[in-house]
Write an enzyme that holds these catalytic residues in place. Sequence first.
Site, short mmCIF file in Angstrom:
data_model
loop_
_atom_site.label_atom_id
_atom_site.label_comp_id
_atom_site.label_asym_id
_atom_site.label_seq_id
_atom_site.Cartn_x
_atom_site.Cartn_y
_atom_site.Cartn_z
N HIS A 171 -21.82 -89.58 69.29
CA HIS A 171 -21.70 -88.30 69.99
C HIS A 171 -20.39 -87.65 69.77
O HIS A 171 -19.24 -88.40 69.95
CB HIS A 171 -22.00 -88.37 71.62
CG HIS A 171 -22.00 -87.40 72.34
ND1 HIS A 171 -23.01 -86.94 72.56
CD2 HIS A 171 -20.87 -86.43 72.74
CE1 HIS A 171 -23.01 -85.45 73.33
NE2 HIS A 171 -21.64 -85.32 73.36
N CYS A 172 -20.34 -86.65 69.13
CA CYS A 172 -19.44 -85.89 68.64
C CYS A 172 -18.88 -84.98 69.66
O CYS A 172 -19.60 -83.92 69.95
CB CYS A 172 -19.52 -85.30 67.12
SG CYS A 172 -18.07 -84.32 66.52
N PRO A 173 -17.77 -84.97 70.23
CA PRO A 173 -17.14 -84.11 71.18
C PRO A 173 -16.90 -82.66 70.39
O PRO A 173 -16.87 -81.55 71.23
CB PRO A 173 -16.02 -84.67 71.91
CG PRO A 173 -15.56 -85.72 70.58
CD PRO A 173 -16.66 -86.19 69.88
N GLY A 176 -20.15 -81.15 70.49
CA GLY A 176 -20.85 -81.20 71.65
C GLY A 176 -22.44 -81.52 71.62
O GLY A 176 -23.08 -80.99 72.30
N GLN A 177 -22.55 -82.41 70.78
CA GLN A 177 -24.22 -82.88 70.49
C GLN A 177 -24.02 -84.67 69.99
O GLN A 177 -23.04 -84.84 69.30
CB GLN A 177 -24.77 -81.98 69.41
CG GLN A 177 -26.11 -82.33 69.07
CD GLN A 177 -27.10 -82.07 70.47
OE1 GLN A 177 -27.17 -83.04 71.30
NE2 GLN A 177 -27.80 -81.13 70.52
#
EC number: 2.3.1.225
Length: 338
Positions: A171-173, A176-177
């Site tokens: 999950h890549c901050p 945001g996804q």
Amino acid sequence: MSSQNLERKRIYQVWPAKNKFYCGGRLVFGPDASSLLLTTCMIGGPAIAFSIRMAYLISHRHPFFHSLTLIGAILLTFMAFTFLFLTSSRDPGIIPRNKQVSEAEIPDVTTQSTEWVTSKLGSVKLPRTKDVMVNGFTVKVKFCDTCQLYRPPRAFHCSICNNCVQRFDHHCPWVGQCIALRNYPFFVCFLSCSTLLCIYVFVFSWVSMLKVHGEFYVVLADDLILGVLGLYCFVSVWFVGGLTVFHFYLICTNQTTCENFRYHYDKKENPYRKGILENFKELFFAKIPPPLINFRDWAPEEEDDVEVGSIASELVRAFGPKDTKMSSGKSDSEARER
């Protein structure tokens, strides 16, 4: 149109996870989609400043600069934003939930798992893990308490989005996804374009300062904008470029970030490796599979008390995600410990 039809909602409006939906469920974001604003500013701010400075030098007919320099920066910026949007706004590969475990999910063989779980209805006890065969290798898959299913190989339950996701990478901050099966190619392209943009701005910033001012020690004093841009891109390229190199390594070895940290396939046999060329072909040239859930479908009717995802998953398994229409139920699942 009857009042009952007016009160009915679509699946995205009652989906029990933490995703954010826009444009009538056509765009699917993660719960931390607001971080896109920061990412956009970190890319767009320096790119716009560089383009304005280049336009100024071109307008003064400096012999070293040409309009192609400006066009290159604009093109890379546009590509980076395009791939950023495609990465963050699409269903990454969310797996439909079950109300209860279907009979097809129940293992019919003995398992070495020493931990057992009980289905939501309490009528079936299941082993926490079961073995499946992948390319001649035995792979353990884990039962998800929240989604009430055995996760497919390479799937993982994201605690941030509260979904089981196909071929989960991480999950890549920054976008945001979740990065997974259906948006990983766009994520790699986004990283690549961002890295090229950093290198492009850094090189032309320093070259332009040296060509215009001539002396290196007066560069920052005479052209603070390009000096700051060069320094910013020099620092950024180590972060973005490092991520790009790491993900190209993962592609070459056909691993996900999750697998690399959890299973260490670089130290043992990888059941998914097909060779470097085939790995790249699988990622960039294979057709992206359709989503397993049509979030714009009508949600089930409340009075039948059926899980939102249960009927969807059964229809998907039988007919695929296209043209599925659901007619009963409401979700009552809540996130529990993965």
